[in-house]
Scaffold this motif. Structure first.
Motif, PDB file in Angstrom:
ATOM      1  N   THR A  26       0.846  -1.189   0.000  1.00 43.46           N
ATOM      2  CA  THR A  26       0.000   0.000   0.000  1.00 43.46           C
ATOM      3  C   THR A  26       0.883   1.241   0.000  1.00 43.46           C
ATOM      4  O   THR A  26       2.057   1.187   0.399  1.00 43.46           O
ATOM      5  N   TRP A  27       0.313   2.348  -0.483  1.00 38.47           N
ATOM      6  CA  TRP A  27       1.042   3.618  -0.503  1.00 38.47           C
ATOM      7  C   TRP A  27       1.045   4.238   0.895  1.00 38.47           C
ATOM      8  O   TRP A  27       0.029   4.218   1.588  1.00 38.47           O
TER       9      TRP A  27
ATOM     10  N   LYS B 283       1.455   7.912   2.384  1.00 36.47           N
ATOM     11  CA  LYS B 283       1.467   9.313   1.979  1.00 36.47           C
ATOM     12  C   LYS B 283       1.545  10.284   3.166  1.00 36.47           C
ATOM     13  O   LYS B 283       1.883  11.450   3.001  1.00 36.47           O
TER      14      LYS B 283
ATOM     15  N   ASN C 154      -4.249   3.417   0.083  1.00 37.40           N
ATOM     16  CA  ASN C 154      -3.194   4.211   0.701  1.00 37.40           C
ATOM     17  C   ASN C 154      -3.665   4.654   2.077  1.00 37.40           C
ATOM     18  O   ASN C 154      -4.860   4.588   2.387  1.00 37.40           O
TER      19      ASN C 154
END
Length: 248
Positions: A11-12, A14, A225
């Motif tokens: 997963t991202w 951020k 994310n």
């Protein structure tokens, strides 16, 4: 390359928050991709996120803002398991990206054995230089031109995997990411990677999308994310209580 084989889920990341990495690690994601391209994460923050991910046994990749060798070198010396490099359209760009990841004679990365990757000088020179052998160089295929060159990009020495960006592919050809033309281009890149004997990944926003990509043959998928997971959970909580939890 085991981090990107066998249906791996990532997963991202951020948010500039160590808790994001801890939460997704405890959720049993196989790897994380710390996103410098589309999130305001500075080098120090990425360094800390990488450190926490490694401590929890989750390989930390970093999507760099661009292919600048100096940025790639600093991230790898910080201990990143590898880099995703946006908008690699040509073989020449792929060679430059691979060279930024590898030490000579395979590349042009500079030696920094007193960095975290060299255990601040405690590793021998040979041990430190060997770390570049396991560092992952992952070009992102995000245009019609890149798909046309995907086979040649995948064959570049030092390229470890391809990552297909359906959203940018759609922008490039003027179509939605879910359009048949985009899916066909993604499939072409996937086939090129497998023909070269390297894994290929893609991204999606949903678990259903991730399952579909894995069924299609993608080797690793980045799903969701941290910011969207938080936004969706917050919205769902308010809606469940008041019935009016739509975005403001």
């Amino acid at each position: 390359m085991t981090a990107l084989h066998g249906g791996r889920l990532g997963t991202w990341i951020k948010l500039p928050a160590l808790e994001s990495v801890q939460i997704v690690a405890h959720a049993a994601f196989d790897f994380v991709v710390i996103d410098q391209e589309h999130a305001p994460l500075d080098l120090r923050t990425v360094y800390e996120l990488v450190t926490v991910a490694q401590a929890l046994g989750v390989p930390p990749l970093v999507r760099v803002a661009d292919g600048a060798p100096s940025g790639i070198q600093r991230l790898l010396d910080a201990g990143a398991a590898g880099v995703l490099i946006p908008h690699i359209d040509t073989v020449e760009q792929a060679r430059a990206a691979a060279a930024a990841v590898r030490f000579p004679p395979a590349g042009r990365r500079g030696a920094g054995g007193t960095s975290r990757a060299g255990r601040w000088g405690l590793l021998s020179r040979e041990e430190y230089l060997a770390t570049s052998d396991s560092a992952l160089c992952v070009p992102q295929i995000e245009s019609r031109q890149a798909v046309g060159n995907a086979a040649a990009i995948a064959a570049v020495e030092g390229v470890d995997a391809l990552f297909v960006g359906a959203a940018d592919l759609g922008l490039d050809i003027g179509a939605a990411p879910s359009a048949p033309e985009v899916s066909e281009l993604c499939g072409t890149a996937l086939d090129a990677a497998h023909a070269a004997g390297i894994p290929c990944g893609a991204a999606t926003a949903t678990p259903q999308g991730a399952a579909a990509l894995l069924a299609q043959g993608f080797d690793f998928v980045v799903v969701g994310n941290d910011t969207s997971m938080l936004a969706e959970a917050a919205t769902a909580t308010v809606h469940a209580i008041r019935g009016d939890g739509g975005p403001r």
